[in-house]
Scaffold this motif. Structure first.
Motif, mmCIF file in Angstrom:
data_model
loop_
_atom_site.group_PDB
_atom_site.id
_atom_site.type_symbol
_atom_site.label_atom_id
_atom_site.label_comp_id
_atom_site.label_asym_id
_atom_site.label_seq_id
_atom_site.Cartn_x
_atom_site.Cartn_y
_atom_site.Cartn_z
ATOM 1 N N TYR A 20 54.544 -97.490 -14.966
ATOM 2 C CA TYR A 20 53.620 -97.498 -13.960
ATOM 3 C C TYR A 20 52.681 -96.547 -14.334
ATOM 4 C CZ TYR A 20 55.920 -100.931 -11.057
ATOM 5 O OH TYR A 20 56.393 -101.811 -10.515
ATOM 6 N N ALA A 21 52.860 -95.363 -14.934
ATOM 7 C CA ALA A 21 51.782 -94.412 -15.458
ATOM 8 C C ALA A 21 50.438 -95.172 -16.040
ATOM 9 C CB ALA A 21 52.348 -93.303 -16.025
ATOM 10 N N PHE A 22 50.989 -95.893 -16.837
ATOM 11 C CA PHE A 22 50.119 -96.644 -17.755
ATOM 12 C C PHE A 22 49.352 -97.640 -16.808
ATOM 13 C CE2 PHE A 22 48.751 -100.377 -20.326
ATOM 14 C CZ PHE A 22 48.093 -99.705 -21.506
ATOM 15 N N ARG A 23 49.737 -98.344 -15.944
ATOM 16 C CA ARG A 23 49.103 -99.230 -15.226
ATOM 17 C C ARG A 23 47.911 -98.441 -14.349
ATOM 18 N NH1 ARG A 23 53.582 -103.003 -12.516
ATOM 19 N NH2 ARG A 23 51.682 -103.794 -11.376
ATOM 20 N N ILE A 24 48.478 -97.378 -13.818
ATOM 21 C CA ILE A 24 47.656 -96.313 -12.766
ATOM 22 C C ILE A 24 46.536 -95.586 -13.644
ATOM 23 C CG2 ILE A 24 47.551 -94.152 -11.588
ATOM 24 C CD1 ILE A 24 50.614 -94.890 -10.854
ATOM 25 N N TYR A 25 46.776 -95.400 -15.156
ATOM 26 C CA TYR A 25 45.548 -95.031 -15.796
ATOM 27 C C TYR A 25 44.727 -96.138 -16.270
ATOM 28 C CZ TYR A 25 48.467 -90.568 -15.983
ATOM 29 O OH TYR A 25 49.083 -89.614 -15.622
ATOM 30 N N ASP A 26 45.252 -97.238 -16.271
ATOM 31 C CA ASP A 26 44.342 -98.520 -16.769
ATOM 32 C C ASP A 26 43.320 -99.094 -15.626
ATOM 33 O OD1 ASP A 26 43.206 -100.785 -18.187
ATOM 34 O OD2 ASP A 26 45.098 -101.880 -17.997
ATOM 35 N N PHE A 27 42.181 -98.093 -15.525
ATOM 36 C CA PHE A 27 41.485 -98.545 -14.256
ATOM 37 C C PHE A 27 40.590 -99.735 -14.465
ATOM 38 C CE2 PHE A 27 41.920 -93.881 -14.415
ATOM 39 C CZ PHE A 27 41.884 -93.478 -13.105
ATOM 40 N N ASP A 28 40.479 -100.316 -15.533
ATOM 41 C CA ASP A 28 39.700 -101.653 -15.721
ATOM 42 C C ASP A 28 40.693 -102.620 -15.606
ATOM 43 O OD1 ASP A 28 40.709 -101.352 -18.264
ATOM 44 O OD2 ASP A 28 38.461 -101.282 -19.171
ATOM 45 N N GLY A 29 41.988 -102.373 -15.956
ATOM 46 C CA GLY A 29 42.991 -103.562 -15.737
ATOM 47 C C GLY A 29 43.121 -104.361 -16.977
ATOM 48 N N ASP A 30 42.718 -104.022 -17.958
ATOM 49 C CA ASP A 30 42.758 -104.833 -19.405
ATOM 50 C C ASP A 30 43.898 -104.441 -20.106
ATOM 51 O OD1 ASP A 30 42.155 -102.252 -20.496
ATOM 52 O OD2 ASP A 30 40.326 -102.890 -21.450
ATOM 53 N N ASP A 31 44.927 -103.824 -19.670
ATOM 54 C CA ASP A 31 46.307 -103.617 -20.262
ATOM 55 C C ASP A 31 46.041 -102.665 -21.555
ATOM 56 O OD1 ASP A 31 47.797 -104.808 -18.638
ATOM 57 O OD2 ASP A 31 47.689 -106.563 -19.437
ATOM 58 N N MET A 32 44.889 -101.861 -21.601
ATOM 59 C CA MET A 32 44.707 -101.138 -22.658
ATOM 60 C C MET A 32 43.991 -99.738 -22.065
ATOM 61 S SD MET A 32 45.469 -102.303 -25.698
ATOM 62 C CE MET A 32 44.724 -101.752 -26.979
ATOM 63 N N LEU A 33 44.085 -98.780 -22.732
ATOM 64 C CA LEU A 33 43.534 -97.115 -22.230
ATOM 65 C C LEU A 33 42.410 -97.324 -22.962
ATOM 66 C CD1 LEU A 33 46.660 -94.934 -21.363
ATOM 67 C CD2 LEU A 33 45.252 -96.702 -19.993
ATOM 68 N N SER A 34 41.335 -97.523 -22.707
ATOM 69 C CA SER A 34 39.957 -97.448 -23.509
ATOM 70 C C SER A 34 39.375 -95.806 -23.304
ATOM 71 C CB SER A 34 38.896 -98.295 -22.963
ATOM 72 O OG SER A 34 38.594 -98.000 -21.714
ATOM 73 N N SER A 35 38.521 -95.548 -24.036
ATOM 74 C CA SER A 35 37.890 -94.402 -23.814
ATOM 75 C C SER A 35 37.324 -94.020 -22.292
ATOM 76 C CB SER A 35 36.745 -94.147 -24.783
ATOM 77 O OG SER A 35 35.622 -94.910 -24.747
ATOM 78 N N ARG A 36 36.629 -94.992 -21.905
ATOM 79 C CA ARG A 36 36.207 -95.036 -20.509
ATOM 80 C C ARG A 36 37.601 -94.643 -19.532
ATOM 81 N NH1 ARG A 36 33.745 -99.805 -20.809
ATOM 82 N NH2 ARG A 36 35.288 -100.917 -19.585
ATOM 83 N N ASP A 37 38.506 -95.348 -19.797
ATOM 84 C CA ASP A 37 39.807 -94.892 -18.921
ATOM 85 C C ASP A 37 40.228 -93.546 -19.087
ATOM 86 O OD1 ASP A 37 40.619 -97.720 -17.803
ATOM 87 O OD2 ASP A 37 41.234 -98.235 -19.642
ATOM 88 N N LEU A 38 40.256 -93.192 -20.498
ATOM 89 C CA LEU A 38 40.520 -91.793 -20.646
ATOM 90 C C LEU A 38 39.922 -90.717 -20.092
ATOM 91 C CD1 LEU A 38 41.948 -92.107 -24.240
ATOM 92 C CD2 LEU A 38 43.198 -91.985 -22.144
ATOM 93 N N LYS A 39 38.524 -91.167 -20.009
ATOM 94 C CA LYS A 39 37.503 -90.295 -19.392
ATOM 95 C C LYS A 39 37.695 -90.081 -17.817
ATOM 96 C CE LYS A 39 32.319 -89.605 -18.835
ATOM 97 N NZ LYS A 39 32.537 -88.903 -17.482
ATOM 98 N N GLU A 40 38.099 -91.168 -17.343
ATOM 99 C CA GLU A 40 38.222 -91.235 -15.897
ATOM 100 C C GLU A 40 39.463 -90.433 -15.412
ATOM 101 O OE1 GLU A 40 37.548 -91.794 -11.814
ATOM 102 O OE2 GLU A 40 36.409 -92.519 -13.490
ATOM 103 N N VAL A 41 40.505 -90.498 -16.463
ATOM 104 C CA VAL A 41 41.748 -89.687 -16.157
ATOM 105 C C VAL A 41 41.471 -88.204 -16.219
ATOM 106 C CG1 VAL A 41 43.980 -89.196 -17.285
ATOM 107 C CG2 VAL A 41 43.280 -91.607 -16.833
ATOM 108 N N VAL A 42 40.679 -87.586 -17.282
ATOM 109 C CA VAL A 42 40.382 -86.578 -17.452
ATOM 110 C C VAL A 42 39.589 -85.900 -16.330
ATOM 111 C CG1 VAL A 42 39.196 -84.679 -19.045
ATOM 112 C CG2 VAL A 42 40.684 -86.716 -19.834
ATOM 113 N N ASP A 43 38.399 -86.635 -15.931
ATOM 114 C CA ASP A 43 37.740 -86.104 -14.929
ATOM 115 C C ASP A 43 38.492 -85.928 -13.744
ATOM 116 O OD1 ASP A 43 35.016 -86.228 -16.168
ATOM 117 O OD2 ASP A 43 34.726 -88.036 -15.443
ATOM 118 N N ARG A 44 39.470 -87.177 -13.305
ATOM 119 C CA ARG A 44 40.306 -86.846 -11.988
ATOM 120 C C ARG A 44 41.160 -85.494 -12.236
ATOM 121 N NH1 ARG A 44 41.470 -92.399 -8.972
ATOM 122 N NH2 ARG A 44 39.552 -93.301 -9.328
#
Length: 186
Positions: free
Chosen positions: A107-131
């Motif tokens: 579930y943490a993976f799904r929560i951090y996967d902001f674009d819902g593509d089943d991968m954590l991209s640099s965009r997802d990681l940036k969003e995680v860090v910003d939050r």
């Protein structure tokens, strides 16, 4: 407990107990917390009514969580953030102390996967860090890129510039505090 016991049949409680990490008593407590969010809307007649996202976000533990919108979206059966009691029960179950680490990681993976593509991209990681860093503590572009590069260097085993679930799971397995930070107490 006598009054709230009648809200669910014994069979419903058995089913909920089988599908969650809760005892029957804990299920009734979760129902009480759900009902307290909107007592007029949630009644014994309509116990599985859908509450809107804004109402769910009134839950004190979610109010302060930087991922609250993602959490409600992931656990909402229709993806809107609106929740029925069963959605709410699923969320509370995953965030309970009794949920196994592998379920929490999924579930943490799904929560951090902001674009819902089943991968954590640099965009997802940036969003995680910003939050996680909050408004006043935002990293500069260079610092952010360095941090993301470091994450990928450590965790991106196939060098595809994103983290798969397996890679994320591998990283989380090294984080001893993960389980303690991924919970809501009843």
């Amino acid at each position: 407990m006598g009054g709230s016991q009648s809200v669910f049949t014994e069979e419903e409680l058995d089913d909920y107990q089988e599908l969650t990490y809760f005892t029957k008593k804990e299920i009734l407590h979760v129902y009480k917390r759900f009902r307290e969010l909107d007592p007029e809307k949630v009644s014994e007649v309509n116990k599985n009514v859908q509450l809107n996202n804004e109402t769910i976000l009134e839950l004190s533990e979610l109010k302060v969580n930087p991922f609250k919108d993602q959490i409600t979206k992931v656990f909402s059966s229709d993806g809107s953030g609106n929740m029925t009691f069963e959605d709410f029960l699923d969320m509370m179950s995953v965030f309970s102390d009794n949920a196994p680490k592998n379920v929490k990681v999924e579930y943490a993976f799904r929560i951090y996967d902001f674009d819902g593509d089943d991968m954590l991209s640099s965009r997802d990681l940036k969003e995680v860090v910003d939050r996680l860093t909050g408004e006043g503590q935002k990293l500069g572009d260079e610092e952010m890129q360095q941090l993301i590069d470091n994450i990928f260097e450590e965790a991106d085993l196939d060098d595809d510039e994103s983290l798969s679930f397996a890679e994320f799971e591998h990283v989380i397995s090294k984080a001893p505090d993960f389980v303690n930070s991924f919970r809501i107490r009843l």
